[in-house]
Design an enzyme around this catalytic site. Structure first.
Site, PDB file in Angstrom:
ATOM      1  N   ASP A  34       0.814  -1.215   0.000  1.00 48.68           N
ATOM      2  CA  ASP A  34       0.000   0.000   0.000  1.00 48.68           C
ATOM      3  C   ASP A  34       0.852   1.271   0.000  1.00 48.68           C
ATOM      4  O   ASP A  34       2.027   1.253   0.396  1.00 48.68           O
ATOM      5  CB  ASP A  34      -0.896   0.035   1.247  1.00 48.68           C
ATOM      6  CG  ASP A  34      -2.048  -0.945   1.182  1.00 48.68           C
ATOM      7  OD1 ASP A  34      -2.066  -1.795   0.264  1.00 48.68           O
ATOM      8  OD2 ASP A  34      -2.934  -0.859   2.060  1.00 48.68           O
ATOM      9  N   ASP A  35       0.211   2.359  -0.426  1.00 46.17           N
ATOM     10  CA  ASP A  35       0.703   3.737  -0.248  1.00 46.17           C
ATOM     11  C   ASP A  35       1.796   4.172  -1.206  1.00 46.17           C
ATOM     12  O   ASP A  35       2.354   5.249  -1.040  1.00 46.17           O
ATOM     13  CB  ASP A  35       1.183   3.979   1.188  1.00 46.17           C
ATOM     14  CG  ASP A  35       0.070   3.856   2.211  1.00 46.17           C
ATOM     15  OD1 ASP A  35      -1.091   3.662   1.792  1.00 46.17           O
ATOM     16  OD2 ASP A  35       0.352   3.949   3.416  1.00 46.17           O
ATOM     17  N   HIS A  85      -6.125   2.917  -4.257  1.00 44.48           N
ATOM     18  CA  HIS A  85      -6.008   3.178  -2.817  1.00 44.48           C
ATOM     19  C   HIS A  85      -6.360   4.624  -2.491  1.00 44.48           C
ATOM     20  O   HIS A  85      -5.981   5.140  -1.440  1.00 44.48           O
ATOM     21  CB  HIS A  85      -4.588   2.848  -2.358  1.00 44.48           C
ATOM     22  CG  HIS A  85      -4.434   2.662  -0.876  1.00 44.48           C
ATOM     23  ND1 HIS A  85      -5.319   1.919  -0.116  1.00 44.48           N
ATOM     24  CD2 HIS A  85      -3.491   3.110   0.006  1.00 44.48           C
ATOM     25  CE1 HIS A  85      -4.922   1.917   1.153  1.00 44.48           C
ATOM     26  NE2 HIS A  85      -3.831   2.640   1.264  1.00 44.48           N
ATOM     27  N   HIS A  89      -4.922   9.448   0.056  1.00 46.05           N
ATOM     28  CA  HIS A  89      -4.953   8.658   1.291  1.00 46.05           C
ATOM     29  C   HIS A  89      -5.844   9.322   2.339  1.00 46.05           C
ATOM     30  O   HIS A  89      -5.506   9.401   3.522  1.00 46.05           O
ATOM     31  CB  HIS A  89      -3.542   8.443   1.858  1.00 46.05           C
ATOM     32  CG  HIS A  89      -3.428   7.217   2.726  1.00 46.05           C
ATOM     33  ND1 HIS A  89      -3.764   7.226   4.062  1.00 46.05           N
ATOM     34  CD2 HIS A  89      -3.023   5.957   2.463  1.00 46.05           C
ATOM     35  CE1 HIS A  89      -3.560   6.021   4.583  1.00 46.05           C
ATOM     36  NE2 HIS A  89      -3.111   5.230   3.628  1.00 46.05           N
ATOM     37  N   HIS A 179       3.817  -2.205   2.981  1.00 46.96           N
ATOM     38  CA  HIS A 179       3.777  -0.858   2.419  1.00 46.96           C
ATOM     39  C   HIS A 179       5.057  -0.601   1.631  1.00 46.96           C
ATOM     40  O   HIS A 179       6.128  -1.065   2.027  1.00 46.96           O
ATOM     41  CB  HIS A 179       3.644   0.193   3.517  1.00 46.96           C
ATOM     42  CG  HIS A 179       2.342   0.129   4.258  1.00 46.96           C
ATOM     43  ND1 HIS A 179       2.097  -0.806   5.238  1.00 46.96           N
ATOM     44  CD2 HIS A 179       1.210   0.877   4.144  1.00 46.96           C
ATOM     45  CE1 HIS A 179       0.863  -0.627   5.707  1.00 46.96           C
ATOM     46  NE2 HIS A 179       0.306   0.381   5.060  1.00 46.96           N
TER      47      HIS A 179
END
Length: 210
Positions: A34-35, A85, A89, A179
């Site tokens: 993620d991210d 995603h 964020h 991540h």
């Protein structure tokens, strides 16, 4: 572009994708990151995955796709799955319906511009989502995929922290959260070869969320 997205979203609604695509479903792990993408950490993680012949699913942020499109293209070129995603964020529960819809579409556009593909899956930032937002995102054609095992690399201060977080938690069909766009991703990149070797030795195969 909007017509392309609308048509593809309709297709996803009519023919939702299966959970995963692998012939070793009984003992398969699903690595998710993620991210990202991060210019600093993602290439290192991609290098390790390529060396191990492992594919993963990357839930990317829209603004980072705009900033590092070449890394997103590499993800797609090397056989990894791309997931939405969100653009910045943001906590989706705090967004209005129209803002959330724009956020998802904007991220779809960023991923498409960078890679030429529309992402299938959506993962809410922080994993925070309620039924109202879930329903909207599903209506937009994005099945939602969470995780079953958290590496806690987002707060790790060493590779040992990640190793301990994962100890005794790996099971067949586990969806593991890593991540590639936070400071702790440096430890993810460092320990990844060790983890992949260990899991392969234990008889695990790897799949993407398709």
């Amino acid at each position: 572009m909007r017509s392309v997205l609308s048509a593809l979203c309709l297709c996803f609604l009519v023919c939702p994708p299966a959970f995963a695509d692998t012939k070793h479903a009984s003992k398969t792990l699903y690595l998710t990151f993620d991210d990202g993408p991060s210019e600093r950490y993602t290439p290192k993680i991609l290098d390790e995955l390529r060396a191990a012949h492992v594919h993963a699913t990357f839930f990317v942020l829209g603004y980072r796709c705009d900033e590092f499109p070449q890394i997103v293209r590499r993800m797609h070129r090397e056989g990894h799955e791309l997931g939405n995603h969100g653009y910045l964020h943001e906590d989706v529960v705090s967004l209005s319906r129209s803002c959330l819809q724009r956020d998802v579409l904007r991220t779809d556009h960023s991923i498409y511009r960078a890679s030429g593909v529309i992402p299938t899956f959506y993962r809410p930032p922080g994993g925070h989502i309620d039924n109202q937002e879930r329903k909207l995102i599903l209506q937009m054609g994005h099945p939602i995929r969470m995780w079953t095992v958290d590496s806690f690399d987002w707060k790790a201060r060493s590779t040992q922290d990640i190793d301990q977080a994962l100890a005794d938690k790996i099971r067949p069909q586990a969806v593991i959260l890593f991540h590639d766009g936070v400071s702790g991703s440096r430890y993810t990149a460092e320990i990844l070869p060790k983890l992949l070797s260990r899991w392969k030795s234990a008889g695990y195969a790897f799949g993407t969320l398709k």
